[in-house]
Design a protein around this motif. Structure first.
Motif, short mmCIF file in Angstrom:
data_model
loop_
_atom_site.label_atom_id
_atom_site.label_comp_id
_atom_site.label_asym_id
_atom_site.label_seq_id
_atom_site.Cartn_x
_atom_site.Cartn_y
_atom_site.Cartn_z
N ILE A 149 7.26 -1.39 12.79
CA ILE A 149 6.65 -1.55 11.46
C ILE A 149 7.59 -2.35 10.58
CG2 ILE A 149 5.77 -0.36 9.42
CD1 ILE A 149 5.25 2.09 11.26
N ILE A 150 7.07 -3.43 10.02
CA ILE A 150 7.85 -4.26 9.10
C ILE A 150 7.25 -4.07 7.72
CG2 ILE A 150 8.79 -6.56 8.66
CD1 ILE A 150 9.32 -5.69 11.53
N ASP A 151 7.91 -3.30 6.86
CA ASP A 151 7.41 -3.08 5.50
C ASP A 151 7.96 -4.16 4.57
OD1 ASP A 151 5.95 -1.81 3.54
OD2 ASP A 151 7.48 -0.29 3.13
N GLU A 152 7.23 -4.45 3.52
CA GLU A 152 7.58 -5.52 2.58
C GLU A 152 7.70 -6.86 3.32
OE1 GLU A 152 7.65 -4.95 -0.64
OE2 GLU A 152 7.74 -2.76 -0.62
N ALA A 153 6.81 -7.07 4.28
CA ALA A 153 6.86 -8.27 5.13
C ALA A 153 6.58 -9.55 4.36
CB ALA A 153 5.87 -8.13 6.29
N ASP A 154 6.11 -9.43 3.14
CA ASP A 154 5.87 -10.62 2.32
C ASP A 154 7.16 -11.37 2.01
OD1 ASP A 154 6.38 -9.09 -0.62
OD2 ASP A 154 5.38 -7.89 0.90
N HIS A 155 8.32 -10.72 2.22
CA HIS A 155 9.61 -11.39 2.00
C HIS A 155 10.04 -12.26 3.18
CE1 HIS A 155 10.53 -9.42 -1.77
NE2 HIS A 155 10.35 -8.24 -1.24
N LEU A 156 9.38 -12.11 4.33
CA LEU A 156 9.82 -12.81 5.53
C LEU A 156 9.61 -14.31 5.45
CD1 LEU A 156 8.51 -10.48 8.37
CD2 LEU A 156 10.88 -10.84 7.70
N LYS A 157 10.56 -15.04 5.99
CA LYS A 157 10.44 -16.49 6.11
C LYS A 157 9.65 -16.82 7.39
CE LYS A 157 13.83 -17.50 2.93
NZ LYS A 157 13.88 -16.29 2.19
N TYR A 158 9.13 -18.04 7.44
CA TYR A 158 8.31 -18.46 8.58
C TYR A 158 9.06 -18.30 9.91
CZ TYR A 158 5.69 -21.44 11.76
OH TYR A 158 5.00 -21.92 12.84
N GLU A 159 10.34 -18.68 9.95
CA GLU A 159 11.13 -18.58 11.17
C GLU A 159 11.20 -17.13 11.67
OE1 GLU A 159 15.49 -20.14 12.76
OE2 GLU A 159 15.32 -19.37 10.71
N ALA A 160 11.35 -16.19 10.74
CA ALA A 160 11.40 -14.77 11.11
C ALA A 160 10.05 -14.28 11.61
CB ALA A 160 11.87 -13.94 9.92
N LEU A 161 8.97 -14.72 10.97
CA LEU A 161 7.63 -14.35 11.43
C LEU A 161 7.41 -14.82 12.86
CD1 LEU A 161 5.50 -15.21 8.26
CD2 LEU A 161 5.79 -12.93 9.26
N GLU A 162 7.82 -16.04 13.15
CA GLU A 162 7.66 -16.58 14.50
C GLU A 162 8.47 -15.78 15.51
OE1 GLU A 162 6.02 -18.53 16.33
OE2 GLU A 162 4.89 -19.80 14.97
N GLU A 163 9.68 -15.36 15.14
CA GLU A 163 10.51 -14.57 16.05
C GLU A 163 9.90 -13.21 16.31
OE1 GLU A 163 13.17 -14.26 18.81
OE2 GLU A 163 13.30 -16.00 17.48
N MET A 214 10.82 1.50 12.00
CA MET A 214 10.38 0.88 10.75
C MET A 214 11.58 0.30 10.01
SD MET A 214 8.22 2.67 7.70
CE MET A 214 8.15 2.00 6.06
N ILE A 215 11.40 -0.93 9.56
CA ILE A 215 12.40 -1.55 8.69
C ILE A 215 11.72 -2.04 7.43
CG2 ILE A 215 13.93 -2.21 10.58
CD1 ILE A 215 12.91 -5.11 10.24
N THR A 216 12.48 -2.14 6.37
CA THR A 216 11.96 -2.65 5.10
C THR A 216 12.71 -3.93 4.77
OG1 THR A 216 11.45 -0.42 4.36
CG2 THR A 216 11.57 -2.13 2.66
N ILE A 217 11.96 -5.00 4.59
CA ILE A 217 12.55 -6.30 4.30
C ILE A 217 12.78 -6.41 2.79
CG2 ILE A 217 12.25 -8.81 4.49
CD1 ILE A 217 12.47 -7.30 7.18
N SER A 218 13.90 -7.02 2.44
CA SER A 218 14.21 -7.31 1.04
C SER A 218 14.71 -8.75 0.99
CB SER A 218 15.28 -6.35 0.52
OG SER A 218 16.50 -6.57 1.20
N PRO A 219 14.82 -9.33 -0.20
CA PRO A 219 15.30 -10.72 -0.26
C PRO A 219 16.64 -10.94 0.45
CG PRO A 219 14.37 -10.09 -2.37
CD PRO A 219 14.39 -8.85 -1.52
N SER A 220 17.51 -9.94 0.43
CA SER A 220 18.84 -10.12 1.03
C SER A 220 18.81 -10.13 2.55
CB SER A 220 19.80 -9.03 0.54
OG SER A 220 19.35 -7.76 0.97
N ILE A 221 17.75 -9.60 3.17
CA ILE A 221 17.68 -9.59 4.64
C ILE A 221 16.42 -10.30 5.14
CG2 ILE A 221 19.09 -7.51 4.94
CD1 ILE A 221 16.43 -6.01 5.46
N SER A 222 15.92 -11.26 4.37
CA SER A 222 14.69 -11.95 4.76
C SER A 222 14.92 -13.09 5.73
CB SER A 222 13.97 -12.47 3.52
OG SER A 222 14.78 -13.40 2.83
#
Length: 201
Positions: free
Chosen positions: A70-84, A21-29
């Motif tokens: 598990i990707i928590d706080e996934a709402d911070h992810l950019k489209y490129e990251a979602l695709e990856e 599990m990782i938690t996404i934040s603006p600094s690692i989005s």
């Protein structure tokens, strides 16, 4: 928010094998940021910093594990990251949970089910929205805090229905113990703690 998603996910991870599990934040989005975070979670301590090499190392680690990412706080992810992440999930045949606020689902559809987002949307196995706290969760918290009075439990249920739900309730309980002289959580100290938290808002 505040309905216990993160705690539930952490508990699931700790209770099962091959769950990361990782938690996404603006600094690692960004793509490199979130891939590096996942590499660290997977134990790849000498992970490269280039996105192609990072993705390759992650795929090599995950393939054959039958695991769950598990990707928590996934709402911070950019489209490129979602695709990856989509590509990693498909290549490695692992499960993947994207948890966060309502924006997560919107990101998978591009706001609507348009052709550009079809590869993402078509891979959603199950969408699950949690829009309010469950009474059983509130009762479990009351049991854990040794709050047994009906009036106190009723007030706890009312607090949990406010925005922030269980998070607000937990903060109220912590503050209530500070107000209580004998560590007993009465309706009076609950109301006092909740009123103070509302004032802070």
């Amino acid at each position: 928010s505040g309905v216990g998603k993160t705690k539930t996910l952490r508990n699931y991870m700790q209770s099962n094998n091959n769950v990361w599990m990782i938690t996404i934040s603006p600094s690692i989005s960004s793509l490199v940021g979130c891939l590096y975070e996942l590499a660290m979670e997977l134990g790849l301590t000498n992970a490269p910093r280039r996105k192609d090499a990072l993705a390759r190392a992650i795929r090599n680690r995950l393939i054959g594990t039958n695991g769950l990412v598990i990707i928590d706080e996934a709402d911070h992810l950019k489209y490129e990251a979602l695709e990856e992440f989509r590509a990693i999930q498909e290549y490695c045949e692992v499960g993947m949970v994207m948890a966060g606020n309502n924006k997560v689902y919107t990101q998978f559809t591009g706001g609507r089910r348009n052709e550009d987002f079809a590869r993402l949307f078509s891979r959603i196995g199950k969408k699950r929205g949690i829009h309010k706290t469950k009474q059983a969760d509130v009762r479990a918290i009351a049991d854990a805090w040794n709050v047994n009075g009906e009036s106190e439990r009723g007030l706890m249920l009312q607090i949990s229905e406010r925005p922030g739900g269980l998070r607000l309730l937990s903060k109220t309980l912590k503050l209530a113990t500070m107000f209580s002289k004998d560590q007993t959580i009465s309706e009076q100290v609950l109301r006092k703690a909740f009123a103070e938290l509302e004032t802070n808002d």
